[in-house]
Design a protein around this motif. Structure first.
Motif, PDB file in Angstrom:
ATOM      1  N   MET A 114       0.850  -1.187   0.000  1.00 22.18           N
ATOM      2  CA  MET A 114       0.000   0.000   0.000  1.00 22.18           C
ATOM      3  C   MET A 114       0.889   1.241   0.000  1.00 22.18           C
ATOM      4  N   ARG A 115       0.709   2.108  -0.977  1.00 25.11           N
ATOM      5  CA  ARG A 115       1.489   3.348  -1.053  1.00 25.11           C
ATOM      6  C   ARG A 115       0.555   4.557  -1.054  1.00 25.11           C
ATOM      7  N   ILE A 116       1.048   5.621  -0.440  1.00 28.44           N
ATOM      8  CA  ILE A 116       0.306   6.882  -0.391  1.00 28.44           C
ATOM      9  C   ILE A 116       1.242   7.990  -0.847  1.00 28.44           C
ATOM     10  N   LEU A 117       0.769   8.806  -1.768  1.00 29.44           N
ATOM     11  CA  LEU A 117       1.537   9.963  -2.242  1.00 29.44           C
ATOM     12  C   LEU A 117       1.083  11.190  -1.461  1.00 29.44           C
ATOM     13  N   PHE A 118       2.040  11.881  -0.856  1.00 30.59           N
ATOM     14  CA  PHE A 118       1.769  13.050  -0.012  1.00 30.59           C
ATOM     15  C   PHE A 118       2.502  14.228  -0.620  1.00 30.59           C
ATOM     16  N   ILE A 119       1.758  15.184  -1.166  1.00 24.21           N
ATOM     17  CA  ILE A 119       2.346  16.343  -1.851  1.00 24.21           C
ATOM     18  C   ILE A 119       2.231  17.547  -0.923  1.00 24.21           C
ATOM     19  N   THR A 120       3.368  18.111  -0.561  1.00 18.65           N
ATOM     20  CA  THR A 120       3.353  19.216   0.384  1.00 18.65           C
ATOM     21  C   THR A 120       4.231  20.358  -0.120  1.00 18.65           C
ATOM     22  N   SER A 121       4.605  21.256   0.766  1.00 15.86           N
ATOM     23  CA  SER A 121       5.068  22.588   0.376  1.00 15.86           C
ATOM     24  C   SER A 121       6.518  22.657  -0.098  1.00 15.86           C
ATOM     25  N   ASN A 122       6.824  23.778  -0.775  1.00 12.17           N
ATOM     26  CA  ASN A 122       8.206  24.153  -1.060  1.00 12.17           C
ATOM     27  C   ASN A 122       8.895  24.721   0.163  1.00 12.17           C
ATOM     28  N   ARG A 123       8.134  25.379   1.041  1.00 12.67           N
ATOM     29  CA  ARG A 123       8.707  26.135   2.158  1.00 12.67           C
ATOM     30  C   ARG A 123       8.836  25.279   3.407  1.00 12.67           C
ATOM     31  N   ILE A 124       9.838  25.614   4.216  1.00 16.84           N
ATOM     32  CA  ILE A 124      10.078  24.857   5.438  1.00 16.84           C
ATOM     33  C   ILE A 124       8.887  24.975   6.386  1.00 16.84           C
ATOM     34  N   GLY A 125       8.391  26.197   6.605  1.00 12.44           N
ATOM     35  CA  GLY A 125       7.322  26.398   7.568  1.00 12.44           C
ATOM     36  C   GLY A 125       6.070  25.629   7.215  1.00 12.44           C
ATOM     37  N   ASP A 126       5.618  25.751   5.967  1.00 16.60           N
ATOM     38  CA  ASP A 126       4.423  25.027   5.553  1.00 16.60           C
ATOM     39  C   ASP A 126       4.678  23.523   5.543  1.00 16.60           C
ATOM     40  N   GLY A 127       5.923  23.123   5.235  1.00 15.94           N
ATOM     41  CA  GLY A 127       6.257  21.707   5.310  1.00 15.94           C
ATOM     42  C   GLY A 127       6.120  21.182   6.725  1.00 15.94           C
ATOM     43  N   VAL A 128       6.632  21.934   7.697  1.00 12.79           N
ATOM     44  CA  VAL A 128       6.498  21.533   9.105  1.00 12.79           C
ATOM     45  C   VAL A 128       5.024  21.423   9.481  1.00 12.79           C
ATOM     46  N   LEU A 129       4.235  22.398   9.092  1.00 14.16           N
ATOM     47  CA  LEU A 129       2.821  22.400   9.469  1.00 14.16           C
ATOM     48  C   LEU A 129       2.042  21.260   8.827  1.00 14.16           C
ATOM     49  N   SER A 130       2.602  20.628   7.807  1.00 14.16           N
ATOM     50  CA  SER A 130       1.936  19.479   7.185  1.00 14.16           C
ATOM     51  C   SER A 130       2.311  18.154   7.834  1.00 14.16           C
ATOM     52  N   THR A 131       3.317  18.151   8.719  1.00 14.02           N
ATOM     53  CA  THR A 131       3.782  16.878   9.286  1.00 14.02           C
ATOM     54  C   THR A 131       2.748  16.237  10.200  1.00 14.02           C
ATOM     55  N   GLY A 132       1.882  17.023  10.811  1.00 14.45           N
ATOM     56  CA  GLY A 132       0.832  16.452  11.646  1.00 14.45           C
ATOM     57  C   GLY A 132      -0.125  15.611  10.820  1.00 14.45           C
ATOM     58  N   LEU A 133      -0.523  16.137   9.663  1.00 22.52           N
ATOM     59  CA  LEU A 133      -1.401  15.381   8.776  1.00 22.52           C
ATOM     60  C   LEU A 133      -0.713  14.094   8.326  1.00 22.52           C
ATOM     61  N   LEU A 134       0.559  14.179   7.960  1.00 18.73           N
ATOM     62  CA  LEU A 134       1.286  12.989   7.538  1.00 18.73           C
ATOM     63  C   LEU A 134       1.304  11.944   8.660  1.00 18.73           C
ATOM     64  N   ALA A 135       1.558  12.383   9.882  1.00 17.26           N
ATOM     65  CA  ALA A 135       1.557  11.451  11.015  1.00 17.26           C
ATOM     66  C   ALA A 135       0.180  10.827  11.226  1.00 17.26           C
ATOM     67  N   GLY A 136      -0.862  11.627  11.061  1.00 16.02           N
ATOM     68  CA  GLY A 136      -2.214  11.091  11.181  1.00 16.02           C
ATOM     69  C   GLY A 136      -2.497  10.026  10.129  1.00 16.02           C
ATOM     70  N   LEU A 137      -2.022  10.254   8.914  1.00 21.06           N
ATOM     71  CA  LEU A 137      -2.205   9.272   7.854  1.00 21.06           C
ATOM     72  C   LEU A 137      -1.430   7.990   8.141  1.00 21.06           C
ATOM     73  N   MET A 138      -0.260   8.122   8.753  1.00 27.42           N
ATOM     74  CA  MET A 138       0.507   6.933   9.132  1.00 27.42           C
ATOM     75  C   MET A 138      -0.268   6.066  10.119  1.00 27.42           C
ATOM     76  N   GLU A 139      -0.977   6.720  11.033  1.00 27.21           N
ATOM     77  CA  GLU A 139      -1.785   5.966  11.994  1.00 27.21           C
ATOM     78  C   GLU A 139      -3.037   5.388  11.336  1.00 27.21           C
ATOM     79  N   ARG A 140      -3.611   6.106  10.389  1.00 25.15           N
ATOM     80  CA  ARG A 140      -4.809   5.624   9.702  1.00 25.15           C
ATOM     81  C   ARG A 140      -4.493   4.431   8.811  1.00 25.15           C
ATOM     82  N   TYR A 141      -3.294   4.438   8.210  1.00 21.44           N
ATOM     83  CA  TYR A 141      -2.899   3.372   7.300  1.00 21.44           C
ATOM     84  C   TYR A 141      -1.641   2.682   7.832  1.00 21.44           C
ATOM     85  N   PRO A 142      -1.765   1.890   8.898  1.00 23.48           N
ATOM     86  CA  PRO A 142      -0.577   1.236   9.461  1.00 23.48           C
ATOM     87  C   PRO A 142       0.081   0.320   8.434  1.00 23.48           C
ATOM     88  N   GLY A 143       1.394   0.431   8.345  1.00 23.59           N
ATOM     89  CA  GLY A 143       2.134  -0.396   7.399  1.00 23.59           C
ATOM     90  C   GLY A 143       2.245   0.186   6.012  1.00 23.59           C
TER      91      GLY A 143
END
Length: 321
Positions: A1-30
């Motif tokens: 199972m693969r998920i493509l996660f498209i996020t920001s060019n900028r460091i700040g917006d990239g950091v602010l997207s890490t919570g969503l990425l972590a949530g997706l990791m929990e939603r799709y274990p493995g």
């Protein structure tokens, strides 16, 4: 199972997207994640658990970077594509689910990001510096060393609190009898910003100065996990500090604090007497020109810093693995 996660060019917006990425990791274990982002933000994801590939999107003329992303992904099948850039990419790939972020100028960016995949409450941003960076950070900031971190730069001068104000604040927070008396001072800045921060470098004795200027972003993140307080402008470093769990005081002027406050329980923000709308109305631009933050006094920032130190005193006892 693969998920493509498209996020920001900028460091700040990239950091602010890490919570969503972590949530997706929990939603799709493995699941295995492919992260597409700008080169500045790429280090944020290299050591994240489950991230199989980081695709750097270097902006090119005529949307060449999007064509390259398509060529790297179009023959793959994805469980989901999550696109925080609002591009057409998600609709051109084979995917069971598509989550494409649309513009919203009222929500905090963390909440806005989380809403694209239906997370409520929003998962908090976090950092994954990796074992090597954390080992180096322990050498720089051993257990028991008190450190004040400052981020005096930003993407553009309008939202930079004057560097001489930073230097004065450091003296007031770390001088004899001060709340952080004798503390080491960590100065973080991007490559090429040494001249900008020189007044701070000169104000802090060599033996108490930790310079992270132009250093690897993961080393900066790992070091920020270990500091007692971070004070800095609205910037990627401010969001990185908050995601690392540092008590973080954000300094705001011509940008909207409601949407870009540092996120987390151990954070606070402070601004001068004017809202960002007033600053733009009176001075004509959010982006161009000199600092618009001279009316944010050192006294006000000092009081906010002392209040945040008091509020977070009991939470600063854990050792980072």
């Amino acid at each position: 199972m693969r998920i493509l996660f498209i996020t920001s060019n900028r460091i700040g917006d990239g950091v602010l997207s890490t919570g969503l990425l972590a949530g997706l990791m929990e939603r799709y274990p493995g699941a295995l994640f492919w992260v597409a982002c700008g080169p500045l933000a790429a280090p944020l994801f290299r050591h994240a658990p489950g991230v199989e590939k980081v695709i750097e999107l270097r902006k090119e003329p005529y949307a060449g970077h999007w064509r390259k992303l398509l060529s790297a992904t179009m023959f793959r099948r994805f469980e989901a594509v999550v696109d925080l850039r609002g591009s057409a990419t998600a609709f051109l790939l084979w995917a069971k689910k598509r989550h494409v972020l649309r513009s919203n100028h009222t929500l905090h960016r963390v909440i806005h990001n989380a809403s694209v995949a239906g997370f409520d409450p929003a998962p908090s941003p976090r950092v994954w510096p990796g074992a090597q960076a954390r080992a180096r950070a322990r050498e720089l900031i051993p257990e028991g060393r008190t450190v004040l971190a400052v981020g005096p730069s930003a993407a553009w001068p309008r939202k930079m609190w004057p560097v001489e104000y930073h230097a004065e604040l450091i003296g007031r927070l770390t001088g004899p009898g001060a709340p952080l008396a004798g503390a080491h001072v960590l100065i973080a800045a991007a490559p090429g910003e040494r001249d900008l921060v020189r007044p701070i470098l000169e104000a802090v004795p060599d033996e108490r100065r930790i310079e992270l200027i132009g250093e690897d972003l993961n080393l900066v993140a790992a070091s920020l996990e270990r500091v007692r307080l971070y004070v800095g402008n609205d910037s990627g470093l401010m969001h990185l500090a908050a995601a690392a769990g540092a008590p973080t005081l954000g300094l705001f002027g011509p940008t909207p604090d409601g949407r870009y406050d540092p996120w987390g329980e151990n954070t606070a923000q402070v601004r001068g007497p004017r809202s960002h709308e007033q600053i733009i109305a009176e001075e004509g631009s959010q982006f161009s020109g000199p600092s618009a933050m001279h009316d944010l006094t050192v006294d006000k920032v000092y009081e906010a810093a002392v209040a945040l130190l008091a509020r977070t005193a009991s939470s600063q006892t854990k050792e980072i693995a």
